[in-house]
Design a protein around this motif. Structure first.
Motif, PDB file in Angstrom:
ATOM      1  N   LEU A  14       0.834  -1.198   0.000  1.00 27.82           N
ATOM      2  CA  LEU A  14       0.000   0.000   0.000  1.00 27.82           C
ATOM      3  C   LEU A  14       0.871   1.250   0.000  1.00 27.82           C
ATOM      4  O   LEU A  14       0.579   2.215  -0.722  1.00 27.82           O
ATOM      5  CB  LEU A  14      -0.917  -0.012   1.224  1.00 27.82           C
ATOM      6  CG  LEU A  14      -1.874   1.178   1.364  1.00 27.82           C
ATOM      7  CD1 LEU A  14      -2.777   1.307   0.148  1.00 27.82           C
ATOM      8  CD2 LEU A  14      -2.718   1.027   2.638  1.00 27.82           C
ATOM      9  N   GLY A  15       1.937   1.231   0.779  1.00 32.72           N
ATOM     10  CA  GLY A  15       2.832   2.378   0.826  1.00 32.72           C
ATOM     11  C   GLY A  15       3.449   2.693  -0.526  1.00 32.72           C
ATOM     12  O   GLY A  15       3.562   3.860  -0.918  1.00 32.72           O
ATOM     13  N   ARG A  16       3.834   1.636  -1.264  1.00 34.41           N
ATOM     14  CA  ARG A  16       4.426   1.861  -2.596  1.00 34.41           C
ATOM     15  C   ARG A  16       3.402   2.455  -3.559  1.00 34.41           C
ATOM     16  O   ARG A  16       3.713   3.353  -4.341  1.00 34.41           O
ATOM     17  CB  ARG A  16       4.986   0.560  -3.158  1.00 34.41           C
ATOM     18  CG  ARG A  16       6.329   0.165  -2.577  1.00 34.41           C
ATOM     19  CD  ARG A  16       7.044  -0.841  -3.472  1.00 34.41           C
ATOM     20  NE  ARG A  16       6.239  -2.024  -3.714  1.00 34.41           N
ATOM     21  CZ  ARG A  16       6.164  -3.057  -2.889  1.00 34.41           C
ATOM     22  NH1 ARG A  16       6.845  -3.034  -1.754  1.00 34.41           N
ATOM     23  NH2 ARG A  16       5.424  -4.103  -3.181  1.00 34.41           N
ATOM     24  N   MET A  53      -3.048   1.275   8.100  1.00 27.30           N
ATOM     25  CA  MET A  53      -3.787   2.402   7.530  1.00 27.30           C
ATOM     26  C   MET A  53      -5.287   2.255   7.743  1.00 27.30           C
ATOM     27  O   MET A  53      -5.838   1.157   7.676  1.00 27.30           O
ATOM     28  CB  MET A  53      -3.511   2.494   6.025  1.00 27.30           C
ATOM     29  CG  MET A  53      -2.114   2.964   5.664  1.00 27.30           C
ATOM     30  SD  MET A  53      -1.915   4.721   5.983  1.00 27.30           S
ATOM     31  CE  MET A  53      -3.029   5.435   4.782  1.00 27.30           C
ATOM     32  N   ARG A  54      -5.955   3.400   7.974  1.00 26.70           N
ATOM     33  CA  ARG A  54      -7.412   3.434   7.982  1.00 26.70           C
ATOM     34  C   ARG A  54      -7.897   3.683   6.556  1.00 26.70           C
ATOM     35  O   ARG A  54      -7.277   4.446   5.804  1.00 26.70           O
ATOM     36  CB  ARG A  54      -7.923   4.538   8.888  1.00 26.70           C
ATOM     37  CG  ARG A  54      -7.561   4.394  10.360  1.00 26.70           C
ATOM     38  CD  ARG A  54      -8.327   5.422  11.185  1.00 26.70           C
ATOM     39  NE  ARG A  54      -8.198   6.768  10.618  1.00 26.70           N
ATOM     40  CZ  ARG A  54      -9.038   7.774  10.866  1.00 26.70           C
ATOM     41  NH1 ARG A  54     -10.073   7.578  11.661  1.00 26.70           N
ATOM     42  NH2 ARG A  54      -8.847   8.968  10.327  1.00 26.70           N
ATOM     43  N   SER A  55      -9.002   3.068   6.196  1.00 23.23           N
ATOM     44  CA  SER A  55      -9.556   3.256   4.858  1.00 23.23           C
ATOM     45  C   SER A  55      -9.853   4.729   4.583  1.00 23.23           C
ATOM     46  O   SER A  55      -9.641   5.230   3.468  1.00 23.23           O
ATOM     47  CB  SER A  55     -10.835   2.425   4.687  1.00 23.23           C
ATOM     48  OG  SER A  55     -10.553   1.053   4.763  1.00 23.23           O
ATOM     49  N   MET A  76      -8.388   1.198  -0.705  1.00 24.55           N
ATOM     50  CA  MET A  76      -9.107   1.183   0.577  1.00 24.55           C
ATOM     51  C   MET A  76      -9.311  -0.264   1.053  1.00 24.55           C
ATOM     52  O   MET A  76      -9.242  -0.552   2.245  1.00 24.55           O
ATOM     53  CB  MET A  76     -10.456   1.892   0.434  1.00 24.55           C
ATOM     54  CG  MET A  76     -10.345   3.400   0.277  1.00 24.55           C
ATOM     55  SD  MET A  76     -11.942   4.206  -0.053  1.00 24.55           S
ATOM     56  CE  MET A  76     -12.799   3.918   1.509  1.00 24.55           C
ATOM     57  N   GLY A  77      -9.535  -1.166   0.107  1.00 24.97           N
ATOM     58  CA  GLY A  77      -9.641  -2.576   0.465  1.00 24.97           C
ATOM     59  C   GLY A  77      -8.328  -3.125   0.976  1.00 24.97           C
ATOM     60  O   GLY A  77      -8.295  -3.891   1.953  1.00 24.97           O
ATOM     61  N   LEU A  78      -7.216  -2.721   0.340  1.00 21.99           N
ATOM     62  CA  LEU A  78      -5.894  -3.164   0.779  1.00 21.99           C
ATOM     63  C   LEU A  78      -5.590  -2.638   2.175  1.00 21.99           C
ATOM     64  O   LEU A  78      -4.918  -3.300   2.969  1.00 21.99           O
ATOM     65  CB  LEU A  78      -4.826  -2.693  -0.215  1.00 21.99           C
ATOM     66  CG  LEU A  78      -3.383  -3.133   0.045  1.00 21.99           C
ATOM     67  CD1 LEU A  78      -3.272  -4.659   0.132  1.00 21.99           C
ATOM     68  CD2 LEU A  78      -2.475  -2.594  -1.065  1.00 21.99           C
TER      69      LEU A  78
END
Length: 284
Positions: A14-16, A53-55, A76-78
């Protein structure tokens, strides 16, 4: 939810994605932080996978970066997958925050290549040796804190014999000095025993090898490789106060070359076991 690998890989993925979106939007970290009314360290922590992370936060970032609705929904799913907790979280502050990331990556890796110039690798340490390492490296720790730290170190070793997911291949290059400094016969015997596992390769770089690329490095590093493109290969190198995580192709290639150059003068697995056993005999 507790898992063997925790949320480390989803967090880094997600960060990438979020970093790529920010760069495509031609925004600096500071500009993104200002737009979101966050601190720049928060953006850095998100992009390096250091935090879950929060969505809603992902949605806010995607809005600032002008991501498509479809991509926003996918990210957001990830984000929900970044909430998973690994077994090591139950030990709380026994694991420094900078090392917690490594424990998750280690658990998810398909192959680990470790070069050690000073200490027996944590995955191969006995309880007595691990305790001594903590006592010397962290004299400010209480006995209880040391015991918790040792428990985490011993807990990590289960990955070498786990059935599912499949245990990683663990390749180790040890400088001969490691075998002759602060190591008792029990620790040496453990090295011999574990080195016979089919997924473990332990080789000693003898004094006779002279100067080699490992001498020119920080003294210890681990290259982590992952199956199926889940993560790019990562080089990890730590110190008393923090760690480096290197994943740029050029950086990883440099350490790949260093590893290959040290394999050449290293003893074979059989020769290494023989040397370790002979040193153990000297101590008994």
């Amino acid at each position: 939810m507790t898992t063997d690998t925790g949320s480390t890989v989803p967090r880094r993925q997600l960060g990438r994605y979020l970093r790529q979106l920010r760069e495509e939007a031609r925004m600096t970290v500071k500009a993104a932080a200002d737009a979101l009314e966050w601190s720049t360290p928060k953006i850095w922590r998100i992009e390096t996978g250091a935090t879950s992370m929060r969505s809603l936060d992902v949605e806010a970032m995607c809005r600032v970066y002008r991501a498509s609705p479809e991509l926003t929904e996918a990210l957001m799913g990830l984000a929900k997958e970044t909430k998973g907790r690994g077994w090591w979280h139950s030990y709380g502050d026994a694991i420094p925050e900078w090392f917690e990331l490594y424990v998750g990556l280690e658990a998810a890796a398909a192959r680990l290549r470790t070069y050690e110039a000073q200490l027996v690798p944590g995955l191969l340490q006995t309880e007595a040796y691990a305790t001594l390492v903590y006592e010397v490296a962290r004299p400010e720790m209480t006995r209880e804190e040391i015991e918790r730290g040792v428990a985490v170190r011993l807990g990590r070793q289960a990955l070498l014999t786990r059935a599912a997911p499949r245990a990683p291949q663990f390749d180790v290059l040890l400088d001969e000095v490691v075998l002759r400094r602060g190591v008792d016969a029990d620790q040496l015997q453990r090295l011999v025993t574990v080195s016979r596992q089919p997924n473990v390769s332990l080789r000693v770089v003898p004094f006779s090898a002279g100067l080699h690329r490992g001498n020119m490095s920080s003294g210890t590093f681990t290259i982590l490789d992952f199956d199926g493109g889940a993560e790019p290969s990562i080089v990890y190198s730590d110190s008393l106060t923090g760690a480096l995580y290197l994943d740029k192709p050029g950086e990883v290639a440099t350490y790949d070359e260093a590893w290959a150059s040290m394999e050449k003068p290293a003893l074979s697995e059989a020769q290494s076991r023989k040397l370790i056993a002979s040193i153990a005999e000297e101590l008994t």
